[in-house]
Design a protein around this motif. Sequence first.
Motif, short mmCIF file in Angstrom:
data_model
loop_
_atom_site.label_atom_id
_atom_site.label_comp_id
_atom_site.label_asym_id
_atom_site.label_seq_id
_atom_site.Cartn_x
_atom_site.Cartn_y
_atom_site.Cartn_z
N TYR A 146 0.79 -1.03 -0.66
CA TYR A 146 0.08 0.10 0.08
C TYR A 146 0.97 1.15 -0.24
CZ TYR A 146 -3.26 3.78 1.41
OH TYR A 146 -3.93 4.69 1.44
N VAL A 147 1.78 1.69 0.78
CA VAL A 147 2.67 2.26 1.48
C VAL A 147 3.22 3.18 0.26
CG1 VAL A 147 4.52 3.37 2.30
CG2 VAL A 147 3.30 2.22 3.71
N THR A 148 3.99 1.66 -0.80
CA THR A 148 4.77 1.60 -2.49
C THR A 148 3.99 2.19 -3.04
OG1 THR A 148 6.00 0.26 -1.05
CG2 THR A 148 6.19 1.25 -3.80
N VAL A 149 2.54 1.87 -2.92
CA VAL A 149 1.70 2.29 -4.10
C VAL A 149 1.27 3.77 -4.02
CG1 VAL A 149 -0.42 2.01 -5.74
CG2 VAL A 149 0.75 0.00 -4.96
N ARG A 150 0.89 4.33 -3.08
CA ARG A 150 0.36 5.56 -2.69
C ARG A 150 1.97 5.78 -2.90
NH1 ARG A 150 -2.40 8.33 -2.79
NH2 ARG A 150 -2.95 9.63 -1.05
N LEU A 151 3.34 6.21 -2.87
CA LEU A 151 4.47 6.94 -2.70
C LEU A 151 4.48 7.21 -4.18
CD1 LEU A 151 5.80 5.56 0.63
CD2 LEU A 151 5.60 7.97 0.09
N MET A 152 4.50 5.82 -5.32
CA MET A 152 5.40 6.48 -6.14
C MET A 152 4.38 6.41 -7.87
SD MET A 152 8.32 4.70 -5.89
CE MET A 152 9.32 3.88 -7.59
N GLN A 153 2.98 6.18 -6.94
CA GLN A 153 2.03 6.67 -7.63
C GLN A 153 2.57 6.29 -9.44
OE1 GLN A 153 -0.62 9.56 -7.27
NE2 GLN A 153 0.09 8.89 -5.28
N PRO A 154 1.74 4.66 -8.89
CA PRO A 154 2.14 3.67 -10.71
C PRO A 154 1.34 4.16 -11.32
CG PRO A 154 1.87 2.47 -8.48
CD PRO A 154 1.79 3.80 -8.32
N GLU A 155 1.71 3.53 -12.79
CA GLU A 155 0.40 3.45 -14.00
C GLU A 155 0.24 1.86 -13.81
OE1 GLU A 155 -2.33 6.12 -14.57
OE2 GLU A 155 -0.54 7.85 -14.19
N VAL A 156 1.12 2.14 -14.00
CA VAL A 156 0.93 -0.37 -13.49
C VAL A 156 1.14 -0.54 -12.92
CG1 VAL A 156 1.63 -1.78 -15.38
CG2 VAL A 156 0.80 -0.18 -16.26
N VAL A 157 0.57 -1.86 -12.14
CA VAL A 157 1.30 -2.05 -11.49
C VAL A 157 1.09 -4.43 -11.48
CG1 VAL A 157 1.54 -3.10 -8.81
CG2 VAL A 157 0.89 -0.80 -9.48
N VAL A 158 1.94 -5.31 -11.41
CA VAL A 158 1.71 -6.17 -11.76
C VAL A 158 2.10 -7.62 -10.16
CG1 VAL A 158 2.76 -8.62 -12.94
CG2 VAL A 158 2.02 -5.74 -14.26
N GLU A 159 0.94 -8.28 -10.10
CA GLU A 159 1.56 -8.93 -9.07
C GLU A 159 1.00 -10.60 -9.70
OE1 GLU A 159 -0.99 -9.20 -5.34
OE2 GLU A 159 -2.88 -8.94 -6.63
N THR A 160 2.13 -11.41 -9.03
CA THR A 160 1.94 -12.84 -8.62
C THR A 160 1.50 -13.15 -7.36
OG1 THR A 160 4.25 -12.96 -8.63
CG2 THR A 160 3.16 -13.41 -11.01
N GLY A 161 0.61 -14.52 -7.15
CA GLY A 161 0.15 -14.93 -6.24
C GLY A 161 -1.36 -13.87 -5.73
N VAL A 162 -2.13 -14.16 -5.21
CA VAL A 162 -4.03 -13.61 -5.32
C VAL A 162 -4.66 -14.14 -3.56
CG1 VAL A 162 -5.90 -12.66 -5.52
CG2 VAL A 162 -4.26 -12.76 -7.21
#
Length: 279
Positions: free
Chosen positions: A99-115
Motif C-alpha cells: 500500500y505505502v509503496t503504491v501511494r508513494l510511487m503513484q504508478p500507472e501499472v502494477v503487476v503482482e503474482t499470487g492472490v
Amino acid sequence: MRDEVESQFKPRAMGKGPLLMMRSFLPFVARFWSRHPTKLGQLHEYWQGYRDRYREIAYLTGQPVECVKEICYELECQEPHFQELNGLKGVPMHHMLGYVTVRLMQPEVVVETGVAEGFSSWFILLALQQNRHGILYSIDLPNQDVELFPGGPRQTEILPDGKQTGFIVPKNLRSRWQLHLGDAKELLPRLLQTLNKIDIFIHDSWHSYDHMMLEFQIAWPYLRKDGVLLSDDVDLHTALPDFAAKVGCPCVLFNFRPRSKAVGGMRKTAGPFNDANCH
C-alpha cells in the motif's frame, strides 16, 4: 509492568509521527506484553524494525522520510478498511508495504503474482483508488492440488469451498483490477510483453528459489527506471539478494519481526542504502 513497557515508546510531542506510533505500535506492545510477558526484551528488536521501516521505505521508493510517515499515518490511523481488517493485529506487513509503496510511487501499472483470497490485491487497489489512477494486473493459479516442496506435503483447495481467487476484494475497488488465472511461468511473460513497461512488480506466489528467480528475471527488464520490485518470503532462501547481486542493484530487507527479514525490495538504479539516500 505494562506502563513501564509502554513508557519506553511514548512520544514527547504530539505530531503525526507520535500519533502514528501510538495508534499502531503501542497497541502491539500491549498485545505482546499480555501474550509473552517473559520475552519483553524482544520488544526492542521490534521497535528497531518499526522505527527503521521509514528510512528503508524512503530508500526503496526514493521519497522523503516525512512523506513515508504521512502515508503510514494515512493507512494505520485514518483508513477505515485497515481498521476493518483488524489493523496490525491481523494484517501481514508486506500488504502494508505494498500500500505505502503504491501511494508513494503513484504508478500507472502494477503487476503482482499470487492472490489467494486477495489481501495483497485489496491493499494495492485501495492505494490506487487513493491515487485516482493506475491499474493492477494480478496472476494466480486457481484452486488446485499443489506440492508445497519436492517430495513434501501437498496443499489442496487453498481457498474456502465456493470461494474464488480474490474473493475478499470489495466490488468498489475492482474497476482498477485485471485478474488472470493460470501459471505465472506462462502468463507473466505474455502479460509483460503486452504492457511493455511496468512501475511496480510484486512477487507473492510460489516461493521456491528457482521460481522466485524466474519471476524476477522475467519482470526486471520491463520495470521502468526507478521502478520497484517487491517480494514476500525472502527469508526462505537467498533468491532476492542473489538476483540483486546479478543485476548490480542493492536490495533492502525489512526487519518487521525479530530475526526475520521476510519482505524485501529493490529499486531499479537505486544507489547504496545509507542515510544520504533517505531524505
